[in-house]
Structure formats: structure tokens, C-alpha cells
Enzyme design. Structure first.
Site, mmCIF file in Angstrom:
data_model
loop_
_atom_site.group_PDB
_atom_site.id
_atom_site.type_symbol
_atom_site.label_atom_id
_atom_site.label_comp_id
_atom_site.label_asym_id
_atom_site.label_seq_id
_atom_site.Cartn_x
_atom_site.Cartn_y
_atom_site.Cartn_z
ATOM 1 N N TYR A 112 -46.661 85.876 -15.757
ATOM 2 C CA TYR A 112 -47.900 85.655 -15.010
ATOM 3 C C TYR A 112 -47.623 84.702 -13.857
ATOM 4 O O TYR A 112 -46.964 83.678 -14.047
ATOM 5 C CB TYR A 112 -48.953 85.043 -15.936
ATOM 6 C CG TYR A 112 -50.304 84.777 -15.282
ATOM 7 C CD1 TYR A 112 -51.097 85.827 -14.842
ATOM 8 C CD2 TYR A 112 -50.780 83.474 -15.138
ATOM 9 C CE1 TYR A 112 -52.332 85.582 -14.252
ATOM 10 C CE2 TYR A 112 -52.018 83.225 -14.557
ATOM 11 C CZ TYR A 112 -52.793 84.285 -14.116
ATOM 12 O OH TYR A 112 -54.017 84.042 -13.544
ATOM 13 N N ASP A 167 -40.958 80.520 -10.720
ATOM 14 C CA ASP A 167 -42.333 80.070 -10.930
ATOM 15 C C ASP A 167 -42.289 79.018 -12.034
ATOM 16 O O ASP A 167 -42.230 79.338 -13.215
ATOM 17 C CB ASP A 167 -43.226 81.251 -11.309
ATOM 18 C CG ASP A 167 -44.663 80.804 -11.613
ATOM 19 O OD1 ASP A 167 -44.913 79.591 -11.657
ATOM 20 O OD2 ASP A 167 -45.520 81.689 -11.805
ATOM 21 N N LYS A 222 -50.052 72.894 -12.815
ATOM 22 C CA LYS A 222 -50.213 72.259 -14.128
ATOM 23 C C LYS A 222 -49.766 70.788 -14.161
ATOM 24 O O LYS A 222 -50.470 69.955 -13.602
ATOM 25 C CB LYS A 222 -49.567 73.139 -15.196
ATOM 26 C CG LYS A 222 -50.238 74.530 -15.176
ATOM 27 C CD LYS A 222 -49.975 75.413 -16.352
ATOM 28 C CE LYS A 222 -50.934 76.600 -16.311
ATOM 29 N NZ LYS A 222 -50.347 77.910 -16.119
#
Ligand SMILES: *Cc1c(COP(=O)(O)O)cnc(C)c1O
Length: 425
Positions: A144, A239, A267
Site C-alpha cells: 500500500y 516507501d 507516520k
């Protein structure tokens, strides 16, 4: 325990918010039942609207690596807020943040702040296309990279949870530029690159995947992609929205010793505030506006409250390297405890773990890609999820999500969790 207030709030939420939530996985659709509405949290504990306490294994999906309401971060935000919540003009703090990140992570010469992981990944891909003059990208099934159009092809947890295959609203043209292969299948990457010779701008990957549950790269997989990218002038994008500042101070690049051309963050970098970033090689990053012609911008990028929160947390992670050892030890103890429980009950399982990321798959096969994760017994996971929730332990509400440990968890919390798993199964 009563969750009546959560039940009432969920009924009310659905009248004004689609599905009652502002991000789909929060709705508990895959595990069933009503989502729990939270009121506050401190350290390793969440407190819901009815006042129930939960040991937290989500840490807001990763950011709160030192626990909730971490005092230095909260204080820093309070002090900053008095000086204005946003300027729309540059500040010294943004330089300090950039310098701090560059001092912590390898292979980042220049870094640009944004407001989410989605924005970071979307911008990195645009940059890779602008830099190489090529259009196609390769991503991996189950990974994702946020909800930008080009990533919503075989995109892991959120969609897997809802059993969504193709996404209405993403045009066939956009989808056609996104090529996919199975995680850990280096030969398939090689073939895709051959078949699309001279057309692939970027390969984007979660260097340790967390959005199909936790799935580790096999030895040689990332190294092999690195070689392909070098040979074919393809930008290799890590990522690290999930792994950055979590697996190590320098993220997966440091932990696995593989070099990316561009890296995206989110995050942990924002300590729970909306922050993302992308950075990398000077030559590529200089193509971004205002230096170059690849446009990218953000009204609230580098926002002072977001920056001070992230800066304070990252500084702590930089100066106290023992945090990573402590987190890893707690996670390993959890793994060992669950191992013993499941073995004694003769339940087929596989546990994948690296650093403070861990998942249990109820299957006896090794899980190295999305197919393997999808073949696990998710019904059993859902049962475990609800039994633990009733025992005051909050796991990610999906079998396809990594658990995230935070350093506020005590050894007793870990033992309590292992015992609760023992009782639940
Ligand atoms: C969470 C996540 C994203 C998206 O970040 P948002 O801040 O939710 O937009 C992108 N990539 C990975 C690996 C993630 O885990």
C-alpha cells in the site's frame, strides 16, 4: 465490559460520516462488530468512550512509537501553538527538521515535507516520472502506498479487508501505467522490466511490507531490484512510511543495508500529527519546483505544530538508540510467547517479525507474499481479535495489518497479552 457508548456513537456517526468513519479500516468491517470509539490514551493504553482500557498494538497505525501523549511532544506542541498554528512562509524549524532527518537516514541529500504518506508517495512517483521522462511504474501485490489513483491496483490491507479488487474512479489509463508483481518474485520483476523496456520510471516497494500483514523481503530480493534499477535507469523508491524511524533510526535502508534513490516517510515522522516527506538523491530532488519543473506544493506543508511534534520525537529516537533494542526485545518476547501458545494448542501458524513489526498468520505455510497471506485462516484471526478486544487488548482490526509495538508497553503488558491469547484460543 460494556461498549454501549461506542455502539451509540457509531449509530450516530453513520448519519453524518460515510460508514461512520474517516478511514475505512476503522469500521471493523473485516473483523465484524462495532468499532470502539476512543476518548483518550496515555502511554501504551487506550481508553474508550465507556472508560474501558485497552493495551494498544496499533500506536495510531505506527506513529506513536514511544506511546500516546508522550510528554515532551505534547509540551512542544502546546508551546508552539501560542506562536501561531501556520504561517504559509518559511521557518527555521523546517530547516532544523530537514537537517535532523538527513542526519538520521542514509541516502537522503534533500527532503521535502508534505502532510501525509499518500502525498509523499504520489509526489515521489511524479518526480520519478519527471526525472526519467518515462510513464510506467511497478508496484507489488499487497503493498500500500496511499490512496492516490496510480497505487490503487492490488493495494493491500485496506482494500483486501473490504474485498475490493478494482477501484471505480480510477481510469483504465491510469491503471494501465501501474504494473504489478508478487512480492519477493525477482524473476517477475525482471520479466516486467524486459517486456516494458525503456518505459518503467520507478519501482516502488515497502522494503518490509506491513499492509498485507508483516511480510519480509527474502535475502537478495531488494538487492536484485537495486541492480535492475541501476541497469535500466529506473528510480528505486522505498516507501518507508511505515518502516521509517521504526525499524531503525535510518529505517529499512539502514536495517537491511539496501540503497534507495527516493524514500517516502509518514507516520513516525509526524509523531501523530499529519506529516509526510519524500527525499533522496540531490540530482533527482532538484527536479522539484521551484528548482525544477516537476510541480509539487502544499498550503500546510512544514506546518509548525506538525514539525515540532515530529522534530521532538525524532530527536529522542536519534539520541536514544537503545529504544530500538528495547522495542525489538519486547516484540521478540511477544513472538516467543505466542509461538509457545500456538504450538501447545497445535494451531497451524506462521509469525513474521522484524524490529517492532509483527503479524500472526494462521497457516502452516511460510508467508512471503500477498497470496500466502490471503490463504491464511482469517476467520480464526477475527475470533482472536474479538476475544482479545474483550480482554482489553486492541489489535489492528484486520488480518492483513502488521501490529505495531510502542516502547511504553511494559514487560507485564506483553505477558498479559500472551496469557490473553492463551485463554482466547
Ligand atoms: C500508511 C501508509 C501510507 C499512506 O500514508 P497516509 O498518511 O495514510 O496517507 C503509504 N505507504 C505505506 C507503506 C503506509 O503504511
Amino acid at each position: 465490559m460494556s461498549i454501549q457508548k461506542s455502539i451509540d456513537l457509531f449509530a450516530r456517526a453513520q448519519k453524518s460520516i460515510p460508514g461512520g468513519v474517516n478511514s475505512p479500516v476503522r469500521a471493523f468491517k473485516s473483523v465484524g462488530g462495532d468499532p470502539i470509539f476512543m476518548q483518550k490514551a496515555k502511554g501504551a493504553y487506550l481508553y474508550d468512550a465507556d472508560g474501558n482500557r485497552y493495551i494498544d498494538y496499533i500506536a495510531s497505525w505506527g506513529p506513536l512509537i514511544l506511546g500516546h501523549a508522550y510528554e515532551p511532544v505534547v509540551k512542544a506542541i502546546q508551546e508552539k501553538a501560542l506562536l501561531s498554528t501556520s504561517f504559509g512562509a518559511p521557518t527555521e524549524l523546517e530547516i532544523e527538521m530537514a537537517e535532523l532527518i538527513i542526519s538520521m537516514v542514509p541516502n537522503v541529500d534533500l527532503i521535502r515535507m508534505v502532510s501525509s504518506g499518500t502525498e509523499a508517495c504520489m509526489s515521489a512517483v511524479r518526480l520519478a516520472r519527471g526525472y526519467t521522462g518515462k510513464n510506467k511504474i511497478i508496484k507489488f501485490e499487497g503493498c500500500y502506498h496511499g490512496h492516490a489513483d496510480s497505487f490503487l491496483v492490488k493495494a493491500g490491507s485496506g482494500l483486501a479487508t473490504l474485498n475490493i479488487q478494482t477501484v471505480p474512479g480510477v481510469t483504465a489509463g491510469v491503471a494501465a501505467d501501474t504494473l504489478t508483481c508478487a512480492y519477493n518474485d525477482l524473476a517477475a520483476v525482471q520479466q516486467l522490466v524486459e517486456k516494458n523496456k525503456g518505459e518503467v520510471a520507478a519501482i516502488i516497494i515497502e522494503p518490509v511490507a506491513g499492509n498485507m500483514g508483516c511480510v519480509l523481503p527474502e535475502p537478495g530480493f531488494l538487492e536484485g531490484i537495486r541492480e535492475i534499477c541501476d541497469a535500466e535507469n529506473i528510480v528505486f523508491i522505498f516507501d518507508e512510511v511505515m518502516t521509517g524511524f521504526r525499524l531503525a533510526k535510518g529505517g529499512a535502508q539502514e536495517k537491511l543495508n539496501v540503497k534507495a534513490d527516493l524514500v517516502t516517510y509518514g507516520k513516525v515522522i509526524g509523531a501523530g500529527m499529519p506529516v509526510g516527506a519524500f527525499g533522496g538523491k540531490r540530482e533527482i530532488m532538484e527536479c522539484i519546483a521551484p528548482l525544477g519543473s516537476v510541480y509539487q506544493a502544499g498550503t500546510l506543508s512544514g506546518n509548525p505544530l506538525a514539525m515540532i511534534a515530529g522534530y521532538t520525537l525524532l530527536n529522542e529516537l536519534k539520541s536514544r538508540a537503545e529504544i530500538y533494542t528495547s522495542l525489538e526485545n519486547k516484540t521478540k518476547r511477544l513472538k516467543q510467547g505466542i509461538d509457545e501458545v500456538l504450538k501447545s494448542k497445535k494451531i497451524p501458524y506462521t509469525i513474521n517479525q522484524l524490529g517492532s513489526m509483527i503479524s500472526i498468520f494462521f497457516t502452516e505455510e511460510k508467508v512471503t507474499d500477498f497470496g500466502g497471506a490471503a490463504r491464511s485462516n482469517t476467520t480464526l484471526f477475527n475470533t482472536l481479535f474479538h476475544k482479545l478486544l474483550n480482554s482489553g487488548i486492541y489489535l489492528p482490526p484486520s488480518a492483513f495489518e502488521s501490529w505495531f509495538l510502542n516502547d511504553a508497553l511494559s514487560e507485564q503488558d506483553i505477558e498479559d497479552t500472551i496469557n490473553a491469547i492463551d485463554r482466547s484460543l
